[in-house]
Design a protein around this motif. Sequence first.
Motif, PDB file in Angstrom:
ATOM      1  N   ASP A 293     -10.863  19.238  74.417  1.00  0.00           N
ATOM      2  CA  ASP A 293     -11.111  19.959  73.157  1.00  0.00           C
ATOM      3  C   ASP A 293     -12.591  20.169  72.872  1.00  0.00           C
ATOM      4  O   ASP A 293     -12.974  20.651  71.811  1.00  0.00           O
ATOM      5  CB  ASP A 293     -10.462  19.228  71.987  1.00  0.00           C
ATOM      6  N   PHE A 294     -13.458  19.766  73.811  1.00  0.00           N
ATOM      7  CA  PHE A 294     -14.910  19.975  73.685  1.00  0.00           C
ATOM      8  C   PHE A 294     -15.483  19.297  72.438  1.00  0.00           C
ATOM      9  O   PHE A 294     -16.383  19.816  71.785  1.00  0.00           O
ATOM     10  CB  PHE A 294     -15.249  21.465  73.718  1.00  0.00           C
ATOM     11  N   THR A 295     -14.948  18.120  72.113  1.00  0.00           N
ATOM     12  CA  THR A 295     -15.475  17.277  71.048  1.00  0.00           C
ATOM     13  C   THR A 295     -15.847  15.923  71.640  1.00  0.00           C
ATOM     14  O   THR A 295     -15.610  15.654  72.823  1.00  0.00           O
ATOM     15  CB  THR A 295     -14.439  17.061  69.938  1.00  0.00           C
ATOM     16  N   TYR A 296     -16.410  15.053  70.804  1.00  0.00           N
ATOM     17  CA  TYR A 296     -16.710  13.703  71.262  1.00  0.00           C
ATOM     18  C   TYR A 296     -15.463  12.958  71.702  1.00  0.00           C
ATOM     19  O   TYR A 296     -15.506  12.114  72.592  1.00  0.00           O
ATOM     20  CB  TYR A 296     -17.405  12.905  70.147  1.00  0.00           C
ATOM     21  N   LYS A 297     -14.328  13.261  71.089  1.00  0.00           N
ATOM     22  CA  LYS A 297     -13.123  12.498  71.373  1.00  0.00           C
ATOM     23  C   LYS A 297     -12.657  12.694  72.799  1.00  0.00           C
ATOM     24  O   LYS A 297     -12.319  11.731  73.495  1.00  0.00           O
ATOM     25  CB  LYS A 297     -12.014  12.887  70.390  1.00  0.00           C
ATOM     26  N   TYR A 298     -12.619  13.943  73.264  1.00  0.00           N
ATOM     27  CA  TYR A 298     -12.062  14.213  74.580  1.00  0.00           C
ATOM     28  C   TYR A 298     -13.039  14.898  75.550  1.00  0.00           C
ATOM     29  O   TYR A 298     -13.003  14.666  76.737  1.00  0.00           O
ATOM     30  CB  TYR A 298     -10.798  15.077  74.445  1.00  0.00           C
ATOM     31  N   GLY A 299     -13.868  15.795  75.063  1.00  0.00           N
ATOM     32  CA  GLY A 299     -14.777  16.503  75.963  1.00  0.00           C
ATOM     33  C   GLY A 299     -14.085  17.642  76.684  1.00  0.00           C
ATOM     34  O   GLY A 299     -13.186  18.248  76.123  1.00  0.00           O
TER      35      GLY A 299
END
Length: 576
Positions: A293-299
């Motif tokens: 998801d291109f966030t810190y959580k998953y990338g």
Amino acid sequence: MHRCFLPLLAIPLATSLAVAADGPTTPNPGLKYHYEVPKADPAQVIKVDLCVYGGTPAGIGAAVQARRLGKTSALAVHRRHVGGLTSAGLTAVDLGKKESIGGMAAEFLNRIGKWSGFRSGDAENIFRAMLKEADVPVYYEHRLSKVVKDGNRITALEFENGNRIEAKFFVDATYEGDLFADAGVSYHVGREDNSVYGETVNGYFVADKHQFRFDVDPYVKPGDATSGLLPGIQPGPPRPAGSGDKWVQAYNFRMWLTKADQGTAYPKPANYNRDDYALLLRYITTQPDFPWDFTYKYGPIKLNLGDCNNAGPISTDFIGGSNEWPEADQAKREKIFQAHVTYQQGMMWFLANDEAVPQRLRDFVKTFGLPKDQFPETGGWPHELYVREGRRMISDYVMTEHNCTGKVVPEDSVGLASYTMDSHHTSRVVVDGFVKAEGNVEKPTPAPYPVSYRAMVPKESECNNLLVGVCVSSSHIAYGSIRMEPVFLLLGQSAATAASIAIDDGLTVQKVPYAKLRERLLKDHQILDWTPEMQAKAAAAEKERKEKEKAKAAQPKAEGKKAAPKEKAPAPAPAN
């Protein structure tokens, strides 16, 4: 009040000061760190009370404060911009405890109108306005070539273009510690062993955050160790946790992204090498259904409108590519700079265009572009590399983990730091047959803590008229907390205040009476102690922020509407 004079070239003061507002007039060199500049004709000798080397926030704070205290100052800048990373993409500011920031740092943030999520061009305009208002001459494209000393005292800095600045006192405001290194001041590069200062989170560390989300095979041929390792993975077994080395946490460019239809596409660098992204490709294809998801959580990396920080085990940080930077000469740094440009621009082009990248990931990456109205000299790409850590001075007082946790409290505070003890990755290694990222540390600081004045001044035997506003005397992990742009700005202000007292009283920087320094810093609205009242104020502000976030999150659901997409940079990142 003393005036700046130029013995070898008579220039009206107003003319020389124009550069503070307008910037350099030499041709645009493009995206480069080091490049040829014309020789001064004729060469100038500039004499001031305080010479500041480095255009970082610390440099601006020092040069402006000296003028405000009635002293002459000059700011020498390696390249074409002032403001350091604050003017080069890092605008999702890691504040720590906002209430602990005072003095010129708070003044700057208030002038820009917001304390995080602003635009770099606006930040540089404010910095240039502050320099112009204080009548600080800025000497752009001045590269240090020699530090001239008389015993343990610096008398002048000589520059590649032939100019020379003579001063009573000097401030090293570079991200690398170039001035103090050339002056013969003791320093350290890399990570100390935990045993050096009795720390627990220094040195080598297989990370528990920003780690691979699932097992990833490290070998060119999966399962075949004899086929060799994919690029970007260190050979050899893991080392003992906490062991020291000369590796530095990875650097990157703080991309500032906009919507694709409002910007320009990611460029394909001239030296693009698809093999550089073999590990990234392995990561994003090992589990096809993983919810990237291109966030810190998953990338796998973090992308958003505005300031984009590094995230994850394979991202915009060029892990292992920065180790030689702190002690490299200018030509070598230019090569390292270009290697970072190629790596990061190549990664963005790869994710947006390579057909091996899953279509849904390519489509998402293509929703962003480089801004047309930011960093125009460099095609929308930030003009400065994020040097997260260079040299660190070793003085009579070394800031350590014990200061950050409040177990040791110096009595000579020149400002507060409060951010997490933070380090980015330094390597990737093979553990039990799978690749792991190594070096990331994120350990909280219980409360804002004082930075010692003694950590800003060298040992007196080495230099008695130099102060350091960025690469202060600290361990690797303590510097990971101190190294925030607002802290650099307030430390620069404190350095110039101490220099002014030393000039007035005929003292060395080591002999400046702290009581007198403290009195002046408080008068200039520096915050030197974290009091129960401040703690209560911070707690109330945090409670109010959470309540607003909760109400905002509930509103779209209550109205049966989808939340509008955010147009500004996200809240301060968990890992700067």
